[in-house]
Design an enzyme around this catalytic site. Structure first.
Site, mmCIF file in Angstrom:
data_model
loop_
_atom_site.group_PDB
_atom_site.id
_atom_site.type_symbol
_atom_site.label_atom_id
_atom_site.label_comp_id
_atom_site.label_asym_id
_atom_site.label_seq_id
_atom_site.Cartn_x
_atom_site.Cartn_y
_atom_site.Cartn_z
ATOM 1 C CG ASP A 60 -0.249 -0.069 2.548
ATOM 2 O OD1 ASP A 60 0.911 -0.563 2.597
ATOM 3 O OD2 ASP A 60 -0.830 0.382 3.559
ATOM 4 C CG HIS B 186 7.392 0.091 10.137
ATOM 5 N ND1 HIS B 186 7.445 -0.445 11.410
ATOM 6 C CD2 HIS B 186 7.083 1.404 10.294
ATOM 7 C CE1 HIS B 186 7.170 0.498 12.298
ATOM 8 N NE2 HIS B 186 6.947 1.627 11.636
#
Length: 326
Positions: free
Chosen positions: A11, A248
């Site tokens: 995303d 991340h």
């Protein structure tokens, strides 16, 4: 060389973009496709960003548009204070969007996943760094792919290691929170799955000095990492006083190519799908002897609980340096 055939479910997203560059430059990764999903921005923007990134760094890799909303909830709003108004750190995008020289596959993302896995049985790794909606839709349409996937690596979740429990609520990490029902279904499937959660990603930090060194030493790739991370860096600095950024999504890539850098704990994982702690991830370690019905009928999955953080940062840097030399 140990080659990994990867579908990148994403995303984009600042850290998603940095992780895509990591994959494109790593010599052991063959990127078969990029599937977009809502999350850090709307599906329109994440798909546009995926096309832009593919066109810039991997124009041979197709992009498939994925889910616009969770299975059972309302789609979250964009996060401009974290990822910028355009989702990729407000870097300048070409005015004439189109597909940026990339290929938009006509299939929806979940169908692209099914078809690609069946075309390469036992070979494909699903590297998912957004909400798990596309993976859940693929499982719902063709449950048999769970036996055909080589591996699933997810950036998501938090398990309380080092006191880290969530980043969008006191109990939940963003990717899981954004579609908890999908995540619980994906974690129930009989495929080998590893969760790379906040327990390790928030202890892997690219400092301002590290980012500047990439900018100065790694050519256009380093400049891209610097440019795309400016909004992200300011958010970390203003919200937490962190003069750097958490790593991340690139940690999931690192776990794929260097699993030896991570310490894993095995056991079934559940996701809370209602209540004030919705999105919380809870593992029952295999070392826990007492019965727990909600967990005991599910497959054991792996959770990252520690990492060689310095080595992960060096792996990212060395991969980009090697890419420049190549």
């Amino acid at each position: 060389m140990n080659m990994h055939k990867v579908i990148y479910d994403t995303d984009p997203g600042v850290d998603d973009a940095m992780a895509l560059l990591f994959q494109v430059r790593h010599p052991e990764i063959e990127l078969l496709g990029i599937t977009s999903v809502f999350g850090n921005a709307t599906i329109e923007d994440t798909t546009r960003n995926a096309l832009y990134l593919a066109g810039r760094f991997a124009p041979h890799v197709p992009v498939a548009r994925g889910a616009a909303a969770p299975l059972q909830r309302t789609a979250p709003g964009p996060l401009p204070m974290i990822h910028g108004g355009n989702g990729v750190g407000d870097i300048e995008l070409p005015d004439d969007a189109g597909t940026f020289g990339a290929t938009l596959d006509p299939r929806p993302a979940h169908r692209f996943i099914i078809d690609t896995v069946r075309a390469h049985p036992g070979e494909v790794t699903l590297l998912a760094v957004g909400p798990m909606t596309n993976l859940a839709l693929a499982l719902a349409e063709d449950p048999g792919i769970a036996r055909l996937v080589k591996r699933v690596i997810i950036m998501g979740g938090a398990f309380g290691i080092h006191g880290i429990l969530g980043n969008v609520s006191p109990a939940a990490e963003a990717n899981i929170f954004n579609d908890p029902h999908a995540a619980d279904q994906v974690l129930a499937a009989p495929w080998p799955l590893t969760l790379v959660g906040l327990d390790v990603t928030q202890r892997t930090i690219m400092s301002a000095a590290y980012l500047a060194s990439l900018r100065d030493e790694v050519g256009d790739d380093g400049q891209f990492v610097w440019d795309v991370s400016r909004v992200y860096h300011r958010f970390h600095l203003s919200s937490e006083g962190l003069d750097g950024i958490y790593v991340h999504d690139s940690s999931a890539v690192a776990c794929l190519v260097r699993p030896d850098l991570y310490t894993l704990r095995s056991g079934p994982v559940r996701v809370l799908t209602e209540g004030i702690a919705i999105g919380q991830t809870i593992q029952k370690p295999l070392s826990m002897p007492v019965p727990a019905q909600a967990w005991d009928n599910r497959p054991a999955q792996s959770v990252c609980i520690a990492a060689d953080y310095a080595a992960v940062l060096e792996l990212y840097r060395a991969t980009l340096v090697a890419g420049v030399r190549a």
